[in-house]
Structures are given as C-alpha cells and as structure tokens.
Design a protein around this motif. Sequence first.
Motif, PDB file in Angstrom:
ATOM      1  N   TYR A 264     -55.239 -16.423 -61.621  1.00 48.35           N
ATOM      2  CA  TYR A 264     -56.413 -16.351 -62.504  1.00 48.35           C
ATOM      3  C   TYR A 264     -57.442 -17.432 -62.162  1.00 48.35           C
ATOM      4  O   TYR A 264     -58.648 -17.172 -62.116  1.00 48.35           O
ATOM      5  N   LEU A 265     -56.967 -18.638 -61.923  1.00 47.70           N
ATOM      6  CA  LEU A 265     -57.879 -19.728 -61.585  1.00 47.70           C
ATOM      7  C   LEU A 265     -58.554 -19.499 -60.234  1.00 47.70           C
ATOM      8  O   LEU A 265     -59.744 -19.793 -60.065  1.00 47.70           O
ATOM      9  N   THR A 266     -57.801 -18.953 -59.292  1.00 48.92           N
ATOM     10  CA  THR A 266     -58.368 -18.666 -57.978  1.00 48.92           C
ATOM     11  C   THR A 266     -59.427 -17.571 -58.075  1.00 48.92           C
ATOM     12  O   THR A 266     -60.501 -17.685 -57.479  1.00 48.92           O
TER      13      THR A 266
ATOM     14  N   LEU B  22     -59.039  -9.839 -57.198  1.00 46.19           N
ATOM     15  CA  LEU B  22     -59.413  -9.255 -58.485  1.00 46.19           C
ATOM     16  C   LEU B  22     -59.021  -7.785 -58.548  1.00 46.19           C
ATOM     17  O   LEU B  22     -58.470  -7.322 -59.550  1.00 46.19           O
ATOM     18  N   GLN B  23     -59.256  -7.048 -57.481  1.00 45.92           N
ATOM     19  CA  GLN B  23     -58.874  -5.632 -57.441  1.00 45.92           C
ATOM     20  C   GLN B  23     -57.370  -5.470 -57.560  1.00 45.92           C
ATOM     21  O   GLN B  23     -56.887  -4.577 -58.256  1.00 45.92           O
ATOM     22  N   GLY B  24     -56.620  -6.318 -56.893  1.00 44.05           N
ATOM     23  CA  GLY B  24     -55.166  -6.272 -56.996  1.00 44.05           C
ATOM     24  C   GLY B  24     -54.688  -6.560 -58.408  1.00 44.05           C
ATOM     25  O   GLY B  24     -53.764  -5.919 -58.909  1.00 44.05           O
ATOM     26  N   LEU B  25     -55.331  -7.495 -59.069  1.00 46.66           N
ATOM     27  CA  LEU B  25     -54.974  -7.824 -60.444  1.00 46.66           C
ATOM     28  C   LEU B  25     -55.305  -6.665 -61.384  1.00 46.66           C
ATOM     29  O   LEU B  25     -54.503  -6.299 -62.235  1.00 46.66           O
TER      30      LEU B  25
ATOM     31  N   ASP C 281     -47.675 -20.240 -56.008  1.00 43.01           N
ATOM     32  CA  ASP C 281     -47.800 -21.201 -57.104  1.00 43.01           C
ATOM     33  C   ASP C 281     -47.916 -22.588 -56.481  1.00 43.01           C
ATOM     34  O   ASP C 281     -47.012 -23.407 -56.584  1.00 43.01           O
ATOM     35  N   PRO C 282     -49.060 -22.864 -55.830  1.00 44.67           N
ATOM     36  CA  PRO C 282     -49.161 -24.088 -55.032  1.00 44.67           C
ATOM     37  C   PRO C 282     -49.155 -25.385 -55.825  1.00 44.67           C
ATOM     38  O   PRO C 282     -48.749 -26.415 -55.304  1.00 44.67           O
ATOM     39  N   ILE C 283     -49.587 -25.351 -57.078  1.00 50.12           N
ATOM     40  CA  ILE C 283     -49.656 -26.618 -57.828  1.00 50.12           C
ATOM     41  C   ILE C 283     -48.716 -26.638 -59.020  1.00 50.12           C
ATOM     42  O   ILE C 283     -48.801 -27.516 -59.874  1.00 50.12           O
ATOM     43  N   GLY C 284     -47.805 -25.665 -59.087  1.00 47.97           N
ATOM     44  CA  GLY C 284     -46.748 -25.683 -60.082  1.00 47.97           C
ATOM     45  C   GLY C 284     -47.147 -25.287 -61.492  1.00 47.97           C
ATOM     46  O   GLY C 284     -46.494 -25.698 -62.446  1.00 47.97           O
ATOM     47  N   ILE C 285     -48.171 -24.483 -61.658  1.00 46.23           N
ATOM     48  CA  ILE C 285     -48.571 -24.041 -63.001  1.00 46.23           C
ATOM     49  C   ILE C 285     -48.169 -22.598 -63.277  1.00 46.23           C
ATOM     50  O   ILE C 285     -48.441 -22.088 -64.351  1.00 46.23           O
ATOM     51  N   GLY C 286     -47.548 -21.974 -62.308  1.00 43.11           N
ATOM     52  CA  GLY C 286     -47.142 -20.584 -62.446  1.00 43.11           C
ATOM     53  C   GLY C 286     -47.980 -19.680 -61.561  1.00 43.11           C
ATOM     54  O   GLY C 286     -49.116 -20.010 -61.216  1.00 43.11           O
ATOM     55  N   VAL C 287     -47.402 -18.529 -61.235  1.00 42.73           N
ATOM     56  CA  VAL C 287     -48.065 -17.589 -60.337  1.00 42.73           C
ATOM     57  C   VAL C 287     -49.315 -16.998 -60.994  1.00 42.73           C
ATOM     58  O   VAL C 287     -50.397 -16.979 -60.393  1.00 42.73           O
TER      59      VAL C 287
END
Length: 151
Positions: free
Chosen positions: A61-63, A37-40, A50-56
């Motif tokens: 955001y989901l993580t 969160l701090q990095g974002l 992008d482990p599940i192919g939805i974009g970086v």
Amino acid sequence: MKRLFNTNFNNETVHGMLLFLRIGIAALMLTHGIPKLQGLLAGGEIKFGDPIGIGVEPSLYLTIFAEVGCSVLLILGLCTRLAIIPLIITMLVAAFIVHAQDDFGTKEMAFHYLLVFVFLLFSGPGKYSFDSLIGRSSGQSSGRRRRSSRR
C-alpha cells in the motif's frame, strides 16, 4: 564557440526544464506503480516483499501510494516537496534494502530516481506548477492586506 560554453541561465528555460523533468520522472515512476495497483485491484494473491518489517500488505500500500499517488501529484506540481518525500523513501528502501545484495547494475535505476527526486526536493517544482499558482495567489492577497493596513 562562446555560445557553446555560455553558463548564463535563462529562467524560462529552467522552469520549462523543471516541468519536463517533473512530468518525465513521474510518468516513468507510474510505469512501476500502475501494475502494482492493477494487481491489487484484481484481488489476486498479493505477492510483494516486506522489506522494512511492517507486513506485506502495508508495504504494498505504501509503495503504491508513493509510486502512483505521489507521482500524480508530482506531474501536477501540487504539494511537490511533500509528495517527493515518500518517493525518496521508496527509492532508498529499493536501493539499500530490497536490492542490498544485488550488484550495482540492479540498484542503478533506484539511484537514478533517487537523484532526480532529491534534486526536485531542493529545486521545487518551478513556475509551471500548481504550487506556483497557489503561492502567487496567496502572496498577492497578503500583499494587498499589507498595503491597505498601512493607510
């Protein structure tokens, strides 16, 4: 010796340990989510997989949602079972996709979190939670309505 091998449960102790487990595991998960969160928020270049192919970005955001937002809900014991589902999904992705090629020692932490989250999904948050307060207050008000409607 008999007391050492006693398997009787004291409900207050169980509820206290559920509180301890909820707060402890969520606080540990926050140590993974807050740096993301701090990095974002720092606005730098996003370096995330992008482990599940939805974009970086959506993956990040989901993580963050799971590791920070759902962990805070877990600490409070608010919407506990719903909050645990994104945490379980995050740990499944970490263990079986992100670290799929790694040795077991690398995956082990994700499995530890996963085991605790699945346990809490089935056990619920316990008596010392906002979920319990909400459940008691709604149960009491519906109980009053039932009694008054019988008369």
